[in-house]
Design an enzyme around this catalytic site. Structure first.
Site, PDB file in Angstrom:
ATOM      1  N   ARG A  56     -46.913 -12.170   1.830  1.00 41.30           N
ATOM      2  CA  ARG A  56     -46.518 -13.408   2.519  1.00 41.30           C
ATOM      3  C   ARG A  56     -45.172 -13.190   3.197  1.00 41.30           C
ATOM      4  NH1 ARG A  56     -47.210 -17.429  -2.431  1.00 41.30           N
ATOM      5  NH2 ARG A  56     -46.286 -15.616  -3.435  1.00 41.30           N
ATOM      6  N   LYS A  62     -42.007  -6.188  -0.575  1.00 45.71           N
ATOM      7  CA  LYS A  62     -41.100  -5.297  -1.302  1.00 45.71           C
ATOM      8  C   LYS A  62     -41.934  -4.341  -2.146  1.00 45.71           C
ATOM      9  CE  LYS A  62     -40.030  -8.174  -5.333  1.00 45.71           C
ATOM     10  NZ  LYS A  62     -38.954  -8.747  -6.110  1.00 45.71           N
ATOM     11  N   CYS A  69     -40.211 -16.475  -1.126  1.00 48.64           N
ATOM     12  CA  CYS A  69     -39.084 -17.341  -1.512  1.00 48.64           C
ATOM     13  C   CYS A  69     -37.935 -17.392  -0.512  1.00 48.64           C
ATOM     14  CB  CYS A  69     -38.555 -16.902  -2.862  1.00 48.64           C
ATOM     15  SG  CYS A  69     -39.831 -17.011  -4.119  1.00 48.64           S
ATOM     16  N   LYS A  82     -38.474 -19.187   3.180  1.00 46.78           N
ATOM     17  CA  LYS A  82     -38.759 -20.632   3.168  1.00 46.78           C
ATOM     18  C   LYS A  82     -37.644 -21.416   2.467  1.00 46.78           C
ATOM     19  CE  LYS A  82     -41.555 -21.203  -1.037  1.00 46.78           C
ATOM     20  NZ  LYS A  82     -40.537 -21.945  -1.785  1.00 46.78           N
ATOM     21  N   LYS A 110     -14.279   0.579   4.953  1.00 48.20           N
ATOM     22  CA  LYS A 110     -13.287  -0.421   4.538  1.00 48.20           C
ATOM     23  C   LYS A 110     -13.719  -1.822   4.995  1.00 48.20           C
ATOM     24  CE  LYS A 110      -9.488  -2.276   3.196  1.00 48.20           C
ATOM     25  NZ  LYS A 110      -9.231  -2.524   1.794  1.00 48.20           N
ATOM     26  N   ASP A 118      10.748   3.738   5.505  1.00 47.33           N
ATOM     27  CA  ASP A 118      10.392   2.419   6.042  1.00 47.33           C
ATOM     28  C   ASP A 118      11.493   1.992   7.015  1.00 47.33           C
ATOM     29  OD1 ASP A 118       8.359  -0.041   4.794  1.00 47.33           O
ATOM     30  OD2 ASP A 118       9.949  -0.591   6.211  1.00 47.33           O
ATOM     31  N   PHE A 138      -8.462   0.888  -1.020  1.00 48.04           N
ATOM     32  CA  PHE A 138      -9.246  -0.230  -1.549  1.00 48.04           C
ATOM     33  C   PHE A 138      -8.508  -1.017  -2.633  1.00 48.04           C
ATOM     34  CE2 PHE A 138     -12.193   2.974   0.074  1.00 48.04           C
ATOM     35  CZ  PHE A 138     -12.949   2.205   0.942  1.00 48.04           C
ATOM     36  N   VAL A 176       0.831  -1.206   0.000  1.00 45.37           N
ATOM     37  CA  VAL A 176       0.000   0.000   0.000  1.00 45.37           C
ATOM     38  C   VAL A 176       0.867   1.258   0.000  1.00 45.37           C
ATOM     39  CG1 VAL A 176      -1.659   1.319   1.393  1.00 45.37           C
ATOM     40  CG2 VAL A 176      -1.993  -1.119   1.030  1.00 45.37           C
ATOM     41  N   GLU A 199      -4.182  -6.352  -4.424  1.00 42.60           N
ATOM     42  CA  GLU A 199      -2.864  -6.808  -4.849  1.00 42.60           C
ATOM     43  C   GLU A 199      -2.998  -7.451  -6.221  1.00 42.60           C
ATOM     44  OE1 GLU A 199      -0.689  -9.116  -1.930  1.00 42.60           O
ATOM     45  OE2 GLU A 199      -1.215  -7.666  -0.390  1.00 42.60           O
TER      46      GLU A 199
HETATM   47  N1  LIG Z   1      -2.116  -5.411   0.811  1.00 40.65           N
HETATM   48  C1  LIG Z   1      -3.302  -4.991   0.417  1.00 40.65           C
HETATM   49  O1  LIG Z   1      -3.842  -5.408  -0.615  1.00 40.65           O
HETATM   50  C2  LIG Z   1      -4.004  -3.920   1.189  1.00 40.65           C
HETATM   51  C3  LIG Z   1      -5.077  -3.227   0.592  1.00 40.65           C
HETATM   52  C4  LIG Z   1      -5.709  -2.220   1.314  1.00 40.65           C
HETATM   53  C5  LIG Z   1      -5.307  -1.939   2.620  1.00 40.65           C
HETATM   54  N2  LIG Z   1      -4.289  -2.647   3.191  1.00 40.65           N
HETATM   55  C6  LIG Z   1      -3.860  -2.280   4.547  1.00 40.65           C
HETATM   56  O2  LIG Z   1      -2.754  -1.400   4.436  1.00 40.65           O
HETATM   57  C7  LIG Z   1      -1.816  -1.627   5.508  1.00 40.65           C
HETATM   58  C8  LIG Z   1      -0.467  -1.996   4.948  1.00 40.65           C
HETATM   59  O3  LIG Z   1      -0.589  -3.178   4.199  1.00 40.65           O
HETATM   60  P1  LIG Z   1       0.608  -3.714   3.275  1.00 40.65           P
HETATM   61  O4  LIG Z   1       0.101  -4.908   2.571  1.00 40.65           O
HETATM   62  O5  LIG Z   1       1.157  -2.588   2.501  1.00 40.65           O
HETATM   63  O6  LIG Z   1       1.642  -4.155   4.425  1.00 40.65           O
HETATM   64  P2  LIG Z   1       3.195  -4.503   4.278  1.00 40.65           P
HETATM   65  O7  LIG Z   1       3.517  -5.414   5.384  1.00 40.65           O
HETATM   66  O8  LIG Z   1       3.493  -4.914   2.862  1.00 40.65           O
HETATM   67  O9  LIG Z   1       3.900  -3.095   4.533  1.00 40.65           O
HETATM   68  C9  LIG Z   1       3.985  -2.481   5.754  1.00 40.65           C
HETATM   69  C10 LIG Z   1       5.333  -1.775   5.823  1.00 40.65           C
HETATM   70  O10 LIG Z   1       5.359  -0.931   6.991  1.00 40.65           O
HETATM   71  C11 LIG Z   1       6.706  -0.953   7.480  1.00 40.65           C
HETATM   72  N3  LIG Z   1       6.700  -0.459   8.865  1.00 40.65           N
HETATM   73  C12 LIG Z   1       6.238  -1.034   9.989  1.00 40.65           C
HETATM   74  N4  LIG Z   1       6.408  -0.238  11.057  1.00 40.65           N
HETATM   75  C13 LIG Z   1       6.980   0.890  10.595  1.00 40.65           C
HETATM   76  C14 LIG Z   1       7.392   2.105  11.212  1.00 40.65           C
HETATM   77  N5  LIG Z   1       7.243   2.298  12.519  1.00 40.65           N
HETATM   78  N6  LIG Z   1       7.942   3.046  10.447  1.00 40.65           N
HETATM   79  C15 LIG Z   1       8.097   2.859   9.122  1.00 40.65           C
HETATM   80  N7  LIG Z   1       7.738   1.727   8.484  1.00 40.65           N
HETATM   81  C16 LIG Z   1       7.180   0.749   9.211  1.00 40.65           C
HETATM   82  C17 LIG Z   1       7.136  -2.383   7.319  1.00 40.65           C
HETATM   83  O11 LIG Z   1       8.529  -2.500   7.326  1.00 40.65           O
HETATM   84  C18 LIG Z   1       6.511  -2.718   5.949  1.00 40.65           C
HETATM   85  O12 LIG Z   1       7.406  -2.493   4.899  1.00 40.65           O
HETATM   86  C19 LIG Z   1      -2.457  -2.700   6.380  1.00 40.65           C
HETATM   87  O13 LIG Z   1      -3.205  -2.100   7.398  1.00 40.65           O
HETATM   88  C20 LIG Z   1      -3.378  -3.440   5.406  1.00 40.65           C
HETATM   89  O14 LIG Z   1      -4.453  -4.076   6.100  1.00 40.65           O
HETATM   90  C21 LIG Z   1      -3.623  -3.612   2.496  1.00 40.65           C
END
Ligand SMILES: NC(=O)c1ccc[n+]([C@@H]2O[C@H](COP(=O)([O-])OP(=O)(O)OC[C@H]3O[C@@H](n4cnc5c(N)ncnc54)[C@H](O)[C@@H]3O)[C@@H](O)[C@H]2O)c1
Length: 416
Positions: free
Chosen positions: A334, A327, A269, A272, A206, A29, A154, A10, A157
């Site tokens: 019924r 509806k 429908c 039942k 979400k 990161d 939203f 994300v 992957e």
């Molecule tokens: N993957 C999906 O398809 C998707 C879609 C929508 C929403 N989300 C949500 O988005 C969020 C992230 O998902 P993701 O799949 O990208 O996760 P991910 O694990 O791929 O990425 C998370 C990143 O955050 C980094 N991180 C953790 N703590 C940190 C900090 N204190 N400072 C800086 N970096 C830090 C980690 O090293 C990691 O690279 C989650 O809450 C997930 O539920 C995911």
């Protein structure tokens, strides 16, 4: 400038997406290996299209940094995209959110008026009950020194880039005007509706998406297990043919009307047939959990509404119930939810119930013979009470919204 914290699926997509739209974005990161890969123009996971945009934007609009202080100091908006995995009890673990927040706030001066956005998925009430208190405990006043919002993502992957760059809608949960203004600017190059909603609503939307999808998948799997127990059913063809139903494809009768809250399903429908399949599966030793829950929820929703009515309406008051058929555009009564609603109101002690349906008054009266009165017109029915309960979503009610303006209205179909 924007800072994106957490460069996973994300975060990296978000950072590159905003860079591509012309904003200056810092990416940070804590995972050094991941950062090194990105620095070398390698995407740490497979996601088509991202390598090209990384190549184009890295060191131009997108700057990787190892200093969160520098990034935060130079940014107006900080977007958290860190993980929110399950903890041992199945709750969303907020440890990454909290550690990211702590680093952000350490680098924040109160006069900077930073906006901190949670893009990570967090359960409804998290911003209000966990994030805001956490920030305030660190000595900041939200809405004054620091501004907060959630902005659920939203993307899917496998389609992350396309979904981010061409979203269906943008949802921002926030309570303050300053954040709305800045978020409107940030998303100004995305040509889609931006919905500003309350903090809890933003988070809830979400979960509406994800739990709907998980429910559909488990539903399909439960049906496949029922089919296997009964035997002689070609599951693959059955689902293929099921998908030819025109309700999947849009107007005039589309699936949205089913994925919509109300006061339960009724008619000849669904009640039942759902019951009959639960019983048939039982004969074949399969306990249908989802379908049983479907029936349970369908019963629970009616007393739930009655409890809401009881909270504000005393039993000596008149109550008008609009809609008696199960509806709109039908006079079929019924197993109509309106019957259960009226019976529950009578049981609760409401004696003065006035009902109106555009076409089903007489049939309902003759069939159920309840101690209630009937009105000949919508106007007469609405004038008879201060409290109006809409039990069926007739067009006539939607088109005459104005007559409800001074009423205590319980819109059991969410049509107004
Ligand atoms: N993957 C999906 O398809 C998707 C879609 C929508 C929403 N989300 C949500 O988005 C969020 C992230 O998902 P993701 O799949 O990208 O996760 P991910 O694990 O791929 O990425 C998370 C990143 O955050 C980094 N991180 C953790 N703590 C940190 C900090 N204190 N400072 C800086 N970096 C830090 C980690 O090293 C990691 O690279 C989650 O809450 C997930 O539920 C995911």
């Amino acid at each position: 400038m924007i800072t994106v914290i957490g460069l996973g699926f994300v975060g990296l997509t978000t950072a590159l997406g905003f860079s591509e739209k012309g904003l200056k974005v810092y990416g940070f990161d804590i995972n050094k290996k991941k950062v090194n890969l990105i620095q070398n123009k390698k995407i740490p996971f497979f996601e088509k299209g991202l390598d090209e945009v990384l190549d184009k934007n890295l060191n131009n609009n997108f700057i990787l940094t190892s200093s969160i202080e520098e990034a935060v100091k130079n940014s107006k908006v900080i977007i958290m995209c860190v993980g929110t995995p399950s903890d041992d009890n199945g709750r969303a673990d907020l440890k990454y959110i909290k550690s990211a927040l702590a680093s952000i706030l350490k680098a924040t001066d109160k006069s900077d008026k930073k906006i901190v956005i949670t893009k990570s998925t967090i359960p409804p009430s998290t911003t209000r009950n966990e994030i805001i208190p956490f920030i305030e405990n660190m000595g900041f006043k939200t809405g004054e020194d620091v501004f907060v919002a959630n902005n659920p993502e939203f993307l899917r992957e496998g389609h992350a880039w396309d979904d981010f760059i061409n979203p269906d809608r943008i949802v921002i949960g926030t309570d303050d005007e300053y954040t709305k203004k800045v978020m409107r600017e940030i998303y100004s190059k995305f040509n889609v509706p931006i919905h500003f909603v309350t903090l809890n609503t933003g988070e809830f939307i979400k979960y509406l998406s994800n739990t709907f999808l998980s429910t559909l998948i488990s539903y399909a799997n439960e049906m496949s297990m029922i089919a296997d127990s009964i035997g002689g059913i070609d599951i693959k063809s059955a689902f293929k043919i099921f998908h030819e139903d025109k309700r999947w494809f849009g107007n005039p009768a589309n699936m949205q009307s089913y994925a919509y809250p109300g006061c339960g399903f009724g008619g000849y429908c669904l009640p039942k047939d759902t019951q009959a399949l639960v019983q048939k599966a039982k004969e074949y030793n399969y306990d249908a959990k989802i379908l049983n829950s479907v029936l349970m929820v369908n019963s629970e929703i009616k007393p739930h509404w009655i409890d809401k009515i009881k909270k504000t309406v005393s039993t000596d008051k008149n109550i008008t119930v609009l809609g008696l058929s199960f509806k709109p555009e039908s006079d079929d009564i019924r197993q109509t939810p309106a019957l259960e609603i009226i019976k529950l109101l009578l049981e609760a002690g409401y004696k003065n119930i006035i009902a109106y349906d555009p076409i089903a008054n007489d049939l309902f009266d003759k069939t159920y013979n309840l101690p209630i009165k009937y009105s000949k017109s919508l106007n007469e029915a609405v004038n008879a009470s201060d409290t109006v309960v809409i039990a069926t979503g007739w067009k006539e009610f939607k088109e005459n919204k104005n007559i409800f303006s001074k009423k205590n209205i319980f819109d059991l179909r969410y049509i107004l």
